[in-house]
Design a protein around this motif. Structure first.
Motif, PDB file in Angstrom:
ATOM      1  N   PRO A 187      12.100 -51.536  64.345  1.00 15.90           N
ATOM      2  CA  PRO A 187      12.518 -52.068  63.040  1.00 15.90           C
ATOM      3  C   PRO A 187      13.689 -53.036  63.119  1.00 15.90           C
ATOM      4  CG  PRO A 187      12.021 -49.736  62.851  1.00 15.90           C
ATOM      5  CD  PRO A 187      11.961 -50.064  64.319  1.00 15.90           C
ATOM      6  N   THR A 202      12.363 -43.545  43.287  1.00 16.45           N
ATOM      7  CA  THR A 202      13.156 -44.363  44.200  1.00 16.45           C
ATOM      8  C   THR A 202      13.546 -45.674  43.515  1.00 16.45           C
ATOM      9  OG1 THR A 202      11.078 -45.177  45.147  1.00 16.45           O
ATOM     10  CG2 THR A 202      12.201 -43.409  46.322  1.00 16.45           C
ATOM     11  N   ARG A 230      14.037 -49.466  42.693  1.00 19.21           N
ATOM     12  CA  ARG A 230      13.313 -50.714  42.928  1.00 19.21           C
ATOM     13  C   ARG A 230      14.293 -51.777  43.413  1.00 19.21           C
ATOM     14  NH1 ARG A 230      10.938 -50.159  37.789  1.00 19.21           N
ATOM     15  NH2 ARG A 230      11.989 -52.074  37.147  1.00 19.21           N
ATOM     16  N   TYR A 267      13.129 -55.675  49.473  1.00 26.69           N
ATOM     17  CA  TYR A 267      13.110 -55.030  50.780  1.00 26.69           C
ATOM     18  C   TYR A 267      13.932 -55.776  51.829  1.00 26.69           C
ATOM     19  CZ  TYR A 267       9.878 -51.208  49.925  1.00 26.69           C
ATOM     20  OH  TYR A 267       9.307 -50.032  49.490  1.00 26.69           O
ATOM     21  N   ASP A 320      16.470 -44.725  52.429  1.00 27.37           N
ATOM     22  CA  ASP A 320      15.470 -43.817  51.871  1.00 27.37           C
ATOM     23  C   ASP A 320      15.399 -43.855  50.356  1.00 27.37           C
ATOM     24  OD1 ASP A 320      15.102 -43.117  54.483  1.00 27.37           O
ATOM     25  OD2 ASP A 320      15.599 -41.003  54.255  1.00 27.37           O
ATOM     26  N   VAL A 341      15.226 -46.281  48.618  1.00 27.97           N
ATOM     27  CA  VAL A 341      14.288 -47.360  48.298  1.00 27.97           C
ATOM     28  C   VAL A 341      12.923 -47.071  48.922  1.00 27.97           C
ATOM     29  CG1 VAL A 341      13.788 -49.827  48.537  1.00 27.97           C
ATOM     30  CG2 VAL A 341      16.137 -49.062  48.133  1.00 27.97           C
ATOM     31  N   ARG A 342      12.925 -46.681  50.188  1.00 31.60           N
ATOM     32  CA  ARG A 342      11.681 -46.501  50.946  1.00 31.60           C
ATOM     33  C   ARG A 342      11.022 -45.148  50.726  1.00 31.60           C
ATOM     34  NH1 ARG A 342      10.952 -50.024  55.176  1.00 31.60           N
ATOM     35  NH2 ARG A 342      12.652 -51.486  55.552  1.00 31.60           N
ATOM     36  N   GLY A 343      11.783 -44.159  50.261  1.00 32.75           N
ATOM     37  CA  GLY A 343      11.342 -42.784  50.373  1.00 32.75           C
ATOM     38  C   GLY A 343      11.762 -42.268  51.736  1.00 32.75           C
ATOM     39  N   SER A 391      12.354 -41.670  55.268  1.00 32.57           N
ATOM     40  CA  SER A 391      11.952 -42.520  56.386  1.00 32.57           C
ATOM     41  C   SER A 391      12.858 -42.235  57.583  1.00 32.57           C
ATOM     42  CB  SER A 391      12.016 -43.992  55.967  1.00 32.57           C
ATOM     43  OG  SER A 391      11.485 -44.841  56.960  1.00 32.57           O
ATOM     44  N   TRP A 442      15.314 -47.409  60.206  1.00 30.70           N
ATOM     45  CA  TRP A 442      15.004 -48.260  59.054  1.00 30.70           C
ATOM     46  C   TRP A 442      16.200 -48.356  58.108  1.00 30.70           C
ATOM     47  CZ3 TRP A 442      11.545 -51.820  58.776  1.00 30.70           C
ATOM     48  CH2 TRP A 442      10.322 -51.689  59.433  1.00 30.70           C
ATOM     49  N   ALA A 443      16.917 -47.257  57.939  1.00 32.28           N
ATOM     50  CA  ALA A 443      18.105 -47.286  57.079  1.00 32.28           C
ATOM     51  C   ALA A 443      19.165 -48.220  57.659  1.00 32.28           C
ATOM     52  CB  ALA A 443      18.666 -45.877  56.916  1.00 32.28           C
ATOM     53  N   ASP A 488      18.094 -51.759  56.920  1.00 36.81           N
ATOM     54  CA  ASP A 488      18.309 -52.083  55.510  1.00 36.81           C
ATOM     55  C   ASP A 488      19.783 -52.315  55.212  1.00 36.81           C
ATOM     56  OD1 ASP A 488      15.606 -51.757  55.147  1.00 36.81           O
ATOM     57  OD2 ASP A 488      15.748 -49.826  54.128  1.00 36.81           O
TER      58      ASP A 488
END
Length: 477
Positions: free
Chosen positions: A61, A422, A424, A427, A442, A444-446, A448, A452-453, A456
């Motif tokens: 990522p 979550t 909006r 991304y 998470d 935003v993404r759920g 994860s 990834w965090a 972001d």
């Protein structure tokens, strides 16, 4: 002509760092893998094929420059390898420990697909950064120049801390608000020490604090401070709370004593590892010692729970998962580690309810895999007449996490959320429709991954700095 240091995968076998024996490692919460020695790190790095199109990098990522820092390691240029690794990853020593490399970089290694065994990318990444800390190559955070703008970050998990690091280096004033007494989020209180020893996280927290980040801990937004007050105090706000609401199971007996949430169980265990006085551990309500433990779920959180239960001295530990081994979402490496430590997996098994008060058993129904669902995974189907009771003194629900109702909790009806709760947000930039409000990770993404965090948080911080620069340029005209 210099000897070729790479492409040795044909005559050098894959070799992970030595793993402590199960009978020894299940007695404590220390990490189970040893550190590479320098010669071994060079050797394993030299197996890289230096692909023209490096799938390890494209499937990371953060798009870490993996082939380049593997080559540097093989050549003994460790400080350069660290600096290159740090350029794209705020916390490489953490990702090296807890990323599911078998699903990301290592799982897409070209030499793995050719049958030679993947390069041990995660172990080398860990080695590079641990060596950097030992040698003083990890420098304090120093702002390029101090700015007047300030950003408030809600949540001290990986996304929030990655954003804080980036913003401070750009000179932005940063305040991090978090409900817990230590920063780190799930890295501190969710992930057990045998995967991520806590001094690794605390070291980064200290670096951020010494670099000028202000931490306001034991501070619950909506209780100790309002979201409106945070917005008023800063030029921008980043929501990085993660998702902490445990998914519930609607089944008879779910409220019985001894049926607990994974996040509560893991948080108490980690607090105990810090040496805190934890009443729920002392009174046995969140302590697996001497108990028959059943964990429900098949993700990495479930693996953390079963392996923690083993270390706390459970008499038996079983994991129920409604699909088979091939279809479970958790890391296969973690499943193998759990099995070595004595965990029994009951595949194609789902809970139907619970017996006793306090709990003394799980009503289990056996499943089979039917036709694929909308995601392509085979949907589990009930096998009629296959029910049985699995005896249990402690049942840990590890069914995943959902977002809390932030607009209600924070009294901010303009905060845009979707039907899953979550936030909006864009991304790439993390920007939301609410003026000056961003969101990452998470929330935003759920639920994860840490990596990834981190991505972001870095991307959002970069977007905010660009926004500040643009506003300054307009004001100067």
């Amino acid at each position: 002509m210099a000897k070729q240091p790479m492409l040795k995968f044909t005559n050098v076998e894959r070799d992970m760092p030595e793993k402590r024996a199960p009978n020894l490692r299940k007695e404590d919460f220390n990490e189970i893998y040893a550190e590479y020695a320098e010669a071994k790190a060079k050797e394993q790095s030299s197996r890289c094929s230096q692909c023209g199109v490096p799938y390890c990098q494209t499937h990371c990522p953060l798009h870490n420059n993996i082939p380049d820092w593997l080559r540097m390691t093989a050549e003994g240029r460790l400080q350069e390898a660290y600096e290159l690794s740090q350029a794209t990853n705020t916390f490489p020593e953490i990702c090296g420990r807890i990323c599911p490399q078998d699903r990301l970089c290592e799982g897409n290694c070209v030499i793995e697909t050719s049958g030679h065994g993947t390069v041990t990318i995660g172990s080398v990444e860990k080695y590079i950064t641990d060596t950097a800390w030992e040698n003083g190559w990890v420098k304090p955070i120093v702002a390029s120049h101090e700015r007047t703008e300030s950003v408030g970050i809600i949540g001290a998990g990986p996304g929030g801390l990655a954003a804080a690091d980036f913003l401070r280096r750009a000179g932005v004033q940063v305040t991090v608000y978090d409900r817990y007494d230590r920063a780190g989020g799930l890295m501190t209180y969710g992930i057990p020490g045998f995967k991520l020893e806590k001094d690794v996280v605390m070291r980064r927290n200290k670096q951020l604090e010494e670099g000028g980040v202000t931490f306001k801990l034991n501070c619950a937004v909506g209780e100790d401070i309002s979201f409106a007050d945070i917005r008023a105090a800063h030029d921008a706000v980043i929501i990085a709370t993660g998702v902490y609401k445990s998914r519930d199971l609607a089944a008879p007996g779910v409220g019985a004593q001894g049926v607990v949430r994974a996040i509560d169980f893991l948080t108490v265990s980690n607090k105990k590892s810090f040496g805190d006085d934890v009443p729920q551990f002392t009174d046995g309500s969140l302590n697996a010692s001497g108990k028959r433990v059943v964990v429900i779920g098949g993700g990495d959180t479930a693996m953390d729970c079963v392996r923690t239960s083993i270390r706390q001295g459970a008499t038996s530990v079983k994991c129920l998962y409604r699909r088979d081994r091939a279809n479970m979402p958790g890391s296969q490496r973690e499943v193998a580690n759990a099995e070595e430590e004595g965990v029994v997996f009951e595949w194609l098994s789902a809970p139907k309810g619970f017996t006793g008060e306090p709990v003394n058993g799980v009503m289990v129904q056996k499943m089979r895999l039917g036709q694929p669902d909308a995601t392509g995974r085979q949907a589990p189907e009930l096998i009629e007449g296959s029910d049985y009771i699995e005896e249990a003194d402690l049942v840990i629900m590890a069914l995943g996490f959902e977002a809390e109702d932030l607009p209600t909790l924070w009294d901010c009806p303009d905060l845009p959320v979707n039907r899953w709760g979550t936030v909006r947000a864009d991304y790439i930039t993390g920007r939301t429709e609410a003026e000056g409000v961003y969101a990452v990770g998470d929330i935003v993404r759920g639920a994860s991954l840490v990596v990834w965090a981190i991505k972001d948080g870095r991307d959002c911080a970069e977007a905010i700095v660009k926004q500040f620069n643009s506003a300054s340029a307009i004001a100067a005209e």
